[in-house]
Design an enzyme around this catalytic site. Structure first.
Site, PDB file in Angstrom:
ATOM      1  N   GLU A   1      -3.929 -28.164 -40.645  1.00 23.65           N
ATOM      2  CA  GLU A   1      -3.735 -28.177 -42.096  1.00 23.65           C
ATOM      3  C   GLU A   1      -4.827 -28.990 -42.782  1.00 23.65           C
ATOM      4  O   GLU A   1      -5.183 -28.718 -43.931  1.00 23.65           O
ATOM      5  CB  GLU A   1      -2.352 -28.728 -42.454  1.00 23.65           C
ATOM      6  CG  GLU A   1      -1.974 -28.471 -43.909  1.00 23.65           C
ATOM      7  CD  GLU A   1      -0.498 -28.675 -44.183  1.00 23.65           C
ATOM      8  OE1 GLU A   1       0.270 -27.696 -44.099  1.00 23.65           O
ATOM      9  OE2 GLU A   1      -0.103 -29.828 -44.466  1.00 23.65           O
TER      10      GLU A   1
ATOM     11  N   LYS B   1       3.943 -19.477 -50.614  1.00 21.80           N
ATOM     12  CA  LYS B   1       5.168 -19.991 -51.232  1.00 21.80           C
ATOM     13  C   LYS B   1       5.449 -19.281 -52.559  1.00 21.80           C
ATOM     14  O   LYS B   1       6.599 -18.959 -52.877  1.00 21.80           O
ATOM     15  CB  LYS B   1       5.040 -21.499 -51.460  1.00 21.80           C
ATOM     16  CG  LYS B   1       4.967 -22.330 -50.185  1.00 21.80           C
ATOM     17  CD  LYS B   1       4.815 -23.800 -50.541  1.00 21.80           C
ATOM     18  CE  LYS B   1       4.700 -24.674 -49.307  1.00 21.80           C
ATOM     19  NZ  LYS B   1       4.532 -26.103 -49.659  1.00 21.80           N
TER      20      LYS B   1
ATOM     21  N   HIS C   1       4.176 -24.226 -15.293  1.00 22.21           N
ATOM     22  CA  HIS C   1       4.980 -23.073 -14.899  1.00 22.21           C
ATOM     23  C   HIS C   1       4.964 -21.991 -15.977  1.00 22.21           C
ATOM     24  O   HIS C   1       5.783 -21.070 -15.938  1.00 22.21           O
ATOM     25  CB  HIS C   1       6.421 -23.513 -14.618  1.00 22.21           C
ATOM     26  CG  HIS C   1       6.515 -24.492 -13.495  1.00 22.21           C
ATOM     27  ND1 HIS C   1       6.593 -24.114 -12.176  1.00 22.21           N
ATOM     28  CD2 HIS C   1       6.529 -25.855 -13.492  1.00 22.21           C
ATOM     29  CE1 HIS C   1       6.668 -25.190 -11.405  1.00 22.21           C
ATOM     30  NE2 HIS C   1       6.624 -26.262 -12.184  1.00 22.21           N
TER      31      HIS C   1
END
Length: 562
Positions: free
Chosen positions: A369, A523, A400
């Site tokens: 950001e 937004k 894994h």
């Protein structure tokens, strides 16, 4: 103080000489196998390993498995100095305008400045205000932890739900998990809620006692939609469960943390239950401010203050240490070398301690950001790659999962492995031996994976050659961080180091690391689409239509219809 905007005196062209020389070094070192630099019997290799390892306080950085030689490192440090590192660093701590797009200083270091040390000239007022808020925070924390804070029905608070998102959530959540062992027995249960879909909040509403639950809403703007919706749902739960009006709930079971006290007051949060911090403290840099109140409830104020002490010690190191010994500067230039000159677009964060499970997510926000940008401060496009894509997982679990790709895949990935030397000191008897065995196994895996990332097939010992499949690519550049122990001080130093690393890299790339314009448009688009999904009328100029989205809106409104 007369605040002024800092602007770079050195143009991009003035650092071109360093870039050309570094580009030549990158071309020469691209094909150099790391194994050539790691021969234990070679005096030159031993000297290089010594020169590319640094220790400061509780932290050790080993960068000897980077595609890097000492000449290249010096060129990188010269590049940083050509970008006026010293002047920008002083400006950061003095409160000059280092966030030009928003016309603000960056006050996160002032949020943790020690009481025993005079603050830098120009930051006195910001430091005094932060320390005053810490004192208020300490009073609230003591009241909650001592059982003196009572809910609307008179029951003492036993649960705290921290509602925030982004920097108001990731930092406190990370440190709460990492330092959980620092919390006193029987401490208040602290829970973090950030997801806008209510998925984190619902199970808490099902199992927590509403009469003993305190809400902490942490929002710099106090207008963030994700946080507002979670808060309203939580308040409705308390109101219905306790059969009392919401105003009474707000008076007794709500604490607010924001840069806007007037908005908290308008919402009905009593002034005594408000904590504030400066607009100059960016969300992803706000852990050290009053945003950390829920964390302090979880681990206690002494541990929280230790966190601040460690961060402040790193601030002093960043300010005072020469670049060749300065851990944030070294970490920054090595990272820029990998992404910009070696062309490595992906960087893995691999902590070998499950208490740091949230560190990759925290650093994703902090770094991507801040520096995930393609326009410089002056609006011109950047001339090179900037922040890499960060990702990661707890190392033993990642072994894994995606280590197959790291070792034998076709992608070049840079990495940081983090290990903690000492833990489990609080246990005794036979159990401590078992826990220490597990810790030794974890550390052995960290070292083994680092060796394999660097050496590839050459890491296969003679006794196993012919018995194991080959094809380990090696030559994956990475650093190893060692922490003596995961104390509040050590963690504070590490997180402050990463903040300063981001700042130094922003100078190298000519970026403003303190704004985030790339998150705003999504937004705004969501606001009109939210109303449309509720089948409300939306003016044509408020929305943008495309056929794919229109089909999805139609499908969703049909499915969601009662």
């Amino acid at each position: 103080m007369d605040e002024q905007t800092v602007s770079p005196r050195a143009s991009a062209g003035e650092s071109q000489g360093w870039r050309e020389r570094l580009a030549d070094k990158a071309e020469a070192l691209q094909s150099t196998p790391l194994a050539m630099w790691l021969d234990e019997d070679s005096p030159a290799c031993r000297a290089r390993a010594e020169a590319l390892s640094w220790q400061w306080g509780p932290l050790t950085l080993d960068a000897s498995k980077q595609r890097l030689d000492q000449e290249t490192l010096q060129l990188l440090l010269d590049w940083a100095e050509s970008r006026e590192l010293h002047r920008w660093r002083e400006a950061l701590f003095a409160g000059e305008i280092v966030n030009p797009s928003e016309g603000r200083p960056a006050w996160h270091a002032a949020s943790r400045w020690g009481r025993e040390c005079p603050p830098p000239s120009g930051s006195e007022a910001a430091v005094a205000e932060a320390q005053a808020q810490h004192r208020r925070m300490a009073e609230i924390v003591a009241c909650i932890r001592n059982g003196r804070w009572q809910g609307a029905t008179g029951l003492p608070i036993r649960h705290l739900v921290h509602i925030g998102v982004g920097g108001s959530d990731l930092g406190p959540r990370l440190v709460s998990e990492a330092l959980a062992e620092a919390g006193a027995a029987g401490a208040i249960g602290v829970h973090f809620v950030s997801s806008m879909d209510g998925g984190q909040l619902l199970p808490l509403m099902e199992r927590l006692d509403p009469a003993a639950t305190l809400l902490v809403v942490a929002s710099k703007s106090f207008t963030t939609a994700d946080t507002s919706f979670n808060l309203r749902t939580a308040l409705t739960w308390l109101e219905e469960a306790l059969a009392t009006d919401e105003a009474e709930i707000r008076r007794h079971q709500l604490v607010g943390v924001s840069a806007h006290p007037e908005r908290m007051a308008a919402f009905g949060i009593p002034e005594a239950h408000q904590l504030t911090f400066s607009e100059g403290v960016g969300g992803r840099f706000s852990l050290w401010s009053a945003i950390g109140v829920s964390l302090a409830v979880r681990i206690g104020m002494p541990a929280f203050e230790g966190l601040l002490e460690g961060a402040h010690a790193m601030d002093r190191h960043f300010l005072e240490a020469p670049s060749r010994e300065n851990l944030p500067v070294l970490s920054a230039v090595i990272g820029a070398w990998n992404s910009q000159f070696l062309g490595i677009p992906s960087h893995a964060i691999l902590p070998y301690d499950s208490r740091l499970a949230s560190l990759p997510a925290y650093l994703q926000q902090l770094e991507m950001e801040s520096n995930g940008k393609s326009c410089m401060r002056d609006g011109r496009p950047v001339e090179s790659a900037t922040c890499p894509i960060l990702w990661g997982e707890v190392g033993p679990n990642a072994q894994h999962a995606f280590y197959q790709l790291l070792h034998q895949g076709s992608h070049t990935v840079s990495a940081e492995l983090l290990a903690v030397a000492h833990r489990h000191g609080a246990w005794g008897g036979r159990l401590v031996a078992r826990l220490r065995d597990q810790q030794r196994l974890t550390l052995a895996n960290c070292l083994a994976q680092s060796q394999l990332l660097a050496l590839g097939d050459e890491a296969i010992p003679a006794s196993l050659q012919g018995f194991l499949a080959q094809g380990y690519r090696g030559n994956q550049p990475h650093s190893v961080w060692l922490l003596e122990a995961l104390t509040p001080q050590a963690l504070g130093s590490l997180l402050a180091l990463y903040e300063h690393k981001v700042f130094v890299q922003s100078l190298l790339w000519g970026l403003n690391p303190f704004d985030q314009p790339g998150v705003e448009l999504g937004k705004r688009l969501a606001s009109s689409l939210y109303r449309r999904l509720g089948e409300e009328a939306v003016a044509p100029e408020e929305t943008v239509r495309d056929i794919a989205t229109e089909r999805l809106v139609s499908r969703l409104t049909g499915v969601m219809a009662p």
